[in-house]
Scaffold this motif. Structure first.
Motif, PDB file in Angstrom:
ATOM      1  N   LEU A  47     -85.244 -37.188 -42.384  1.00 14.12           N
ATOM      2  CA  LEU A  47     -85.597 -38.014 -41.614  1.00 14.12           C
ATOM      3  C   LEU A  47     -84.590 -39.681 -41.943  1.00 14.12           C
ATOM      4  O   LEU A  47     -84.727 -39.755 -40.945  1.00 14.12           O
ATOM      5  CB  LEU A  47     -87.128 -38.438 -42.248  1.00 14.12           C
ATOM      6  CG  LEU A  47     -88.240 -37.505 -41.806  1.00 14.12           C
ATOM      7  CD1 LEU A  47     -89.785 -37.741 -42.476  1.00 14.12           C
ATOM      8  CD2 LEU A  47     -88.019 -37.081 -40.655  1.00 14.12           C
ATOM      9  N   GLY A  48     -84.144 -39.349 -43.172  1.00 18.57           N
ATOM     10  CA  GLY A  48     -82.680 -40.453 -43.126  1.00 18.57           C
ATOM     11  C   GLY A  48     -82.159 -40.134 -42.345  1.00 18.57           C
ATOM     12  O   GLY A  48     -81.134 -41.258 -41.812  1.00 18.57           O
ATOM     13  N   GLY A  49     -81.267 -38.821 -42.743  1.00 15.13           N
ATOM     14  CA  GLY A  49     -80.210 -38.565 -42.121  1.00 15.13           C
ATOM     15  C   GLY A  49     -80.337 -38.367 -40.040  1.00 15.13           C
ATOM     16  O   GLY A  49     -78.999 -38.643 -40.184  1.00 15.13           O
ATOM     17  N   SER A  50     -81.724 -38.337 -39.924  1.00 12.87           N
ATOM     18  CA  SER A  50     -81.645 -38.410 -38.178  1.00 12.87           C
ATOM     19  C   SER A  50     -81.719 -39.970 -38.047  1.00 12.87           C
ATOM     20  O   SER A  50     -81.581 -40.340 -36.770  1.00 12.87           O
ATOM     21  CB  SER A  50     -83.054 -37.780 -37.781  1.00 12.87           C
ATOM     22  OG  SER A  50     -84.395 -37.934 -38.842  1.00 12.87           O
ATOM     23  N   LEU A  51     -81.782 -40.521 -38.531  1.00 14.27           N
ATOM     24  CA  LEU A  51     -81.966 -42.379 -38.808  1.00 14.27           C
ATOM     25  C   LEU A  51     -80.885 -43.173 -38.438  1.00 14.27           C
ATOM     26  O   LEU A  51     -80.651 -44.091 -37.733  1.00 14.27           O
ATOM     27  CB  LEU A  51     -83.789 -42.961 -39.546  1.00 14.27           C
ATOM     28  CG  LEU A  51     -85.081 -43.068 -38.951  1.00 14.27           C
ATOM     29  CD1 LEU A  51     -85.458 -43.250 -40.004  1.00 14.27           C
ATOM     30  CD2 LEU A  51     -85.558 -42.961 -37.331  1.00 14.27           C
ATOM     31  N   VAL A  56     -82.330 -34.634 -54.673  1.00 17.17           N
ATOM     32  CA  VAL A  56     -82.471 -33.603 -53.336  1.00 17.17           C
ATOM     33  C   VAL A  56     -82.656 -34.319 -51.902  1.00 17.17           C
ATOM     34  O   VAL A  56     -82.017 -33.548 -51.323  1.00 17.17           O
ATOM     35  CB  VAL A  56     -83.843 -33.168 -53.314  1.00 17.17           C
ATOM     36  CG1 VAL A  56     -84.448 -32.263 -52.320  1.00 17.17           C
ATOM     37  CG2 VAL A  56     -83.784 -31.948 -54.870  1.00 17.17           C
ATOM     38  N   SER A  57     -83.106 -35.285 -51.780  1.00 21.44           N
ATOM     39  CA  SER A  57     -83.286 -36.118 -50.600  1.00 21.44           C
ATOM     40  C   SER A  57     -81.655 -36.548 -50.436  1.00 21.44           C
ATOM     41  O   SER A  57     -81.410 -36.085 -49.213  1.00 21.44           O
ATOM     42  CB  SER A  57     -84.242 -36.986 -50.784  1.00 21.44           C
ATOM     43  OG  SER A  57     -85.694 -36.789 -50.868  1.00 21.44           O
ATOM     44  N   SER A  58     -80.783 -36.621 -51.134  1.00 23.35           N
ATOM     45  CA  SER A  58     -79.154 -37.175 -50.999  1.00 23.35           C
ATOM     46  C   SER A  58     -79.252 -36.229 -50.451  1.00 23.35           C
ATOM     47  O   SER A  58     -77.808 -36.042 -49.359  1.00 23.35           O
ATOM     48  CB  SER A  58     -79.319 -37.765 -52.122  1.00 23.35           C
ATOM     49  OG  SER A  58     -79.405 -39.274 -52.599  1.00 23.35           O
ATOM     50  N   PHE A 106     -77.528 -32.670 -43.729  1.00 24.56           N
ATOM     51  CA  PHE A 106     -77.941 -32.701 -42.401  1.00 24.56           C
ATOM     52  C   PHE A 106     -76.937 -33.042 -41.423  1.00 24.56           C
ATOM     53  O   PHE A 106     -76.903 -32.903 -40.428  1.00 24.56           O
ATOM     54  CB  PHE A 106     -79.301 -33.641 -42.420  1.00 24.56           C
ATOM     55  CG  PHE A 106     -79.567 -34.185 -41.116  1.00 24.56           C
ATOM     56  CD1 PHE A 106     -80.291 -33.468 -39.860  1.00 24.56           C
ATOM     57  CD2 PHE A 106     -78.897 -35.166 -40.243  1.00 24.56           C
ATOM     58  CE1 PHE A 106     -80.754 -33.762 -38.997  1.00 24.56           C
ATOM     59  CE2 PHE A 106     -79.727 -35.872 -39.092  1.00 24.56           C
ATOM     60  CZ  PHE A 106     -80.265 -34.442 -38.116  1.00 24.56           C
ATOM     61  N   HIS A 107     -75.659 -33.732 -42.048  1.00 28.56           N
ATOM     62  CA  HIS A 107     -74.571 -34.384 -40.885  1.00 28.56           C
ATOM     63  C   HIS A 107     -73.922 -33.213 -41.615  1.00 28.56           C
ATOM     64  O   HIS A 107     -72.574 -33.502 -40.295  1.00 28.56           O
ATOM     65  CB  HIS A 107     -74.329 -35.703 -41.819  1.00 28.56           C
ATOM     66  CG  HIS A 107     -75.220 -36.553 -41.581  1.00 28.56           C
ATOM     67  ND1 HIS A 107     -75.174 -37.204 -40.103  1.00 28.56           N
ATOM     68  CD2 HIS A 107     -76.566 -37.404 -42.015  1.00 28.56           C
ATOM     69  CE1 HIS A 107     -75.793 -38.408 -40.101  1.00 28.56           C
ATOM     70  NE2 HIS A 107     -76.666 -38.659 -41.010  1.00 28.56           N
ATOM     71  N   GLN A 108     -73.560 -32.015 -41.629  1.00 25.48           N
ATOM     72  CA  GLN A 108     -72.320 -31.547 -42.234  1.00 25.48           C
ATOM     73  C   GLN A 108     -72.937 -29.907 -41.085  1.00 25.48           C
ATOM     74  O   GLN A 108     -73.602 -30.114 -39.884  1.00 25.48           O
ATOM     75  CB  GLN A 108     -72.685 -30.791 -43.305  1.00 25.48           C
ATOM     76  CG  GLN A 108     -72.379 -30.685 -44.281  1.00 25.48           C
ATOM     77  CD  GLN A 108     -72.097 -30.837 -45.648  1.00 25.48           C
ATOM     78  OE1 GLN A 108     -72.721 -29.689 -46.092  1.00 25.48           O
ATOM     79  NE2 GLN A 108     -71.585 -30.904 -46.513  1.00 25.48           N
ATOM     80  N   SER A 109     -71.808 -29.508 -39.976  1.00 26.02           N
ATOM     81  CA  SER A 109     -71.897 -28.103 -38.788  1.00 26.02           C
ATOM     82  C   SER A 109     -72.623 -27.173 -39.395  1.00 26.02           C
ATOM     83  O   SER A 109     -73.089 -26.500 -38.667  1.00 26.02           O
ATOM     84  CB  SER A 109     -70.405 -28.084 -39.282  1.00 26.02           C
ATOM     85  OG  SER A 109     -69.450 -28.145 -39.544  1.00 26.02           O
ATOM     86  N   SER A 110     -72.353 -27.100 -40.848  1.00 24.64           N
ATOM     87  CA  SER A 110     -72.680 -25.210 -40.864  1.00 24.64           C
ATOM     88  C   SER A 110     -74.546 -25.927 -41.262  1.00 24.64           C
ATOM     89  O   SER A 110     -75.064 -26.603 -41.301  1.00 24.64           O
ATOM     90  CB  SER A 110     -72.857 -25.305 -42.556  1.00 24.64           C
ATOM     91  OG  SER A 110     -73.279 -23.896 -42.897  1.00 24.64           O
ATOM     92  N   GLN A 131     -75.893 -44.315 -44.908  1.00 26.08           N
ATOM     93  CA  GLN A 131     -76.839 -44.787 -44.408  1.00 26.08           C
ATOM     94  C   GLN A 131     -77.646 -44.315 -45.111  1.00 26.08           C
ATOM     95  O   GLN A 131     -78.888 -44.530 -44.783  1.00 26.08           O
ATOM     96  CB  GLN A 131     -76.511 -45.105 -43.239  1.00 26.08           C
ATOM     97  CG  GLN A 131     -75.526 -46.250 -42.773  1.00 26.08           C
ATOM     98  CD  GLN A 131     -75.367 -46.821 -41.631  1.00 26.08           C
ATOM     99  OE1 GLN A 131     -75.611 -46.077 -41.076  1.00 26.08           O
ATOM    100  NE2 GLN A 131     -75.197 -48.009 -41.026  1.00 26.08           N
ATOM    101  N   GLY A 132     -78.414 -42.768 -44.887  1.00 24.17           N
ATOM    102  CA  GLY A 132     -79.131 -42.218 -45.019  1.00 24.17           C
ATOM    103  C   GLY A 132     -79.344 -41.744 -46.063  1.00 24.17           C
ATOM    104  O   GLY A 132     -80.867 -41.856 -46.162  1.00 24.17           O
ATOM    105  N   VAL A 133     -78.508 -41.375 -47.060  1.00 25.04           N
ATOM    106  CA  VAL A 133     -78.872 -41.795 -48.386  1.00 25.04           C
ATOM    107  C   VAL A 133     -79.782 -43.366 -48.858  1.00 25.04           C
ATOM    108  O   VAL A 133     -80.497 -42.978 -49.846  1.00 25.04           O
ATOM    109  CB  VAL A 133     -77.401 -41.133 -49.234  1.00 25.04           C
ATOM    110  CG1 VAL A 133     -78.016 -41.290 -51.084  1.00 25.04           C
ATOM    111  CG2 VAL A 133     -76.979 -39.789 -48.547  1.00 25.04           C
ATOM    112  N   VAL A 134     -78.900 -43.671 -48.825  1.00 22.02           N
ATOM    113  CA  VAL A 134     -79.735 -45.207 -49.040  1.00 22.02           C
ATOM    114  C   VAL A 134     -80.614 -45.532 -48.620  1.00 22.02           C
ATOM    115  O   VAL A 134     -81.944 -45.200 -49.947  1.00 22.02           O
ATOM    116  CB  VAL A 134     -79.010 -46.433 -48.557  1.00 22.02           C
ATOM    117  CG1 VAL A 134     -79.507 -47.788 -48.975  1.00 22.02           C
ATOM    118  CG2 VAL A 134     -77.872 -46.618 -49.022  1.00 22.02           C
ATOM    119  N   ALA A 135     -81.111 -44.893 -48.014  1.00 26.39           N
ATOM    120  CA  ALA A 135     -82.598 -44.981 -46.692  1.00 26.39           C
ATOM    121  C   ALA A 135     -83.627 -44.309 -47.948  1.00 26.39           C
ATOM    122  O   ALA A 135     -84.711 -44.070 -48.517  1.00 26.39           O
ATOM    123  CB  ALA A 135     -82.379 -44.267 -45.573  1.00 26.39           C
TER     124      ALA A 135
END
Length: 205
Positions: free
Chosen positions: A172-176, A46-48, A54-58, A182-186
């Motif tokens: 939070l991972g996507g915003s950092l 779910v986090s991934s 988060f990075h998509q435009s929709s 990188q956000g997925v790994v975090a």
């Protein structure tokens, strides 16, 4: 050299519509499977998915992730509860009930039954958020012969809270990080760490 390589990578990434058409059903199936067979790290899934959304435009990407994850968790829990009820009603039990017993230590089961007696099915909300906390409470509900309708009333908000919690971790991972991977790994690292803390604490104690 770097320019052509970056262009090739960008062309290799499927468009958002394709990602969504494949991603949401995959998320639903993985979470539902993880609810039935508690070995899939559904929190990390779910986090991934939330990082990618988060990075998509929709503007509705995160909403769809939340709805798919919470619905799959609820349906998976209800399916597992139904299979467990068959084992409780059967004289010889069932392999599903035996699997639940194997994953719940006597101490955890006794604690879950005490909390169930004190707080009712609302204890499901907290159990869903605690790593390895769902199975003992579900088994306690089964052994106490809690009706499916009552179990569902406690499990529905539990699944909503669980999906929201792990989605926040992904956001939070996507915003950092600027890049989704990188956000997925975090996000995966955080969810794995959260899942490992209780077992480490029990060993230290």
């Amino acid at each position: 050299m770097i320019g052509p390589l970056a262009g090739a990578v960008a062309r290799a990434v499927p468009p958002e519509s394709t990602q969504q058409a494949v991603g949401y059903p995959s998320l639903f199936l993985l979470v539902a499977l993880g609810a039935l067979v508690p070995v899939v790290p559904t929190g990390a899934v779910v986090s991934s998915a939330a990082v990618v959304a988060f990075h998509q435009s929709s503007p509705f990407s995160l909403l769809w992730v939340f709805l798919a994850a919470s619905a799959a968790a609820f349906l998976g829990d209800m399916a597992l509860y139904g299979l467990g009820r068959r084992g409780v009603a059967s004289r010889n039990g069932s392999r599903w009930l035996n699997r639940l017993r194997d994953r719940a230590s006597p101490e955890h089961l006794a604690r879950a039954r005490t909390k169930l007696d004190e707080h009712g099915v609302t204890v499901l909300v907290l159990s869903r958020l605690l790593p390895a906390g769902r199975i003992p409470v579900m088994l306690a509900c089964l052994l106490s012969r809690v009706p499916p309708s009552r179990f569902a009333r406690g499990d529905a908000p539990a699944c909503l809270a669980w999906a929201a919690t792990y989605q926040v971790i992904g956001v939070l991972g996507g915003s950092l990080f600027a890049r989704p991977w990188q956000g997925v790994v975090a996000a995966v690292a955080v969810t794995v760490l959260v899942g490992a803390v209780p077992s480490v604490w029990r060993r230290v104690r």
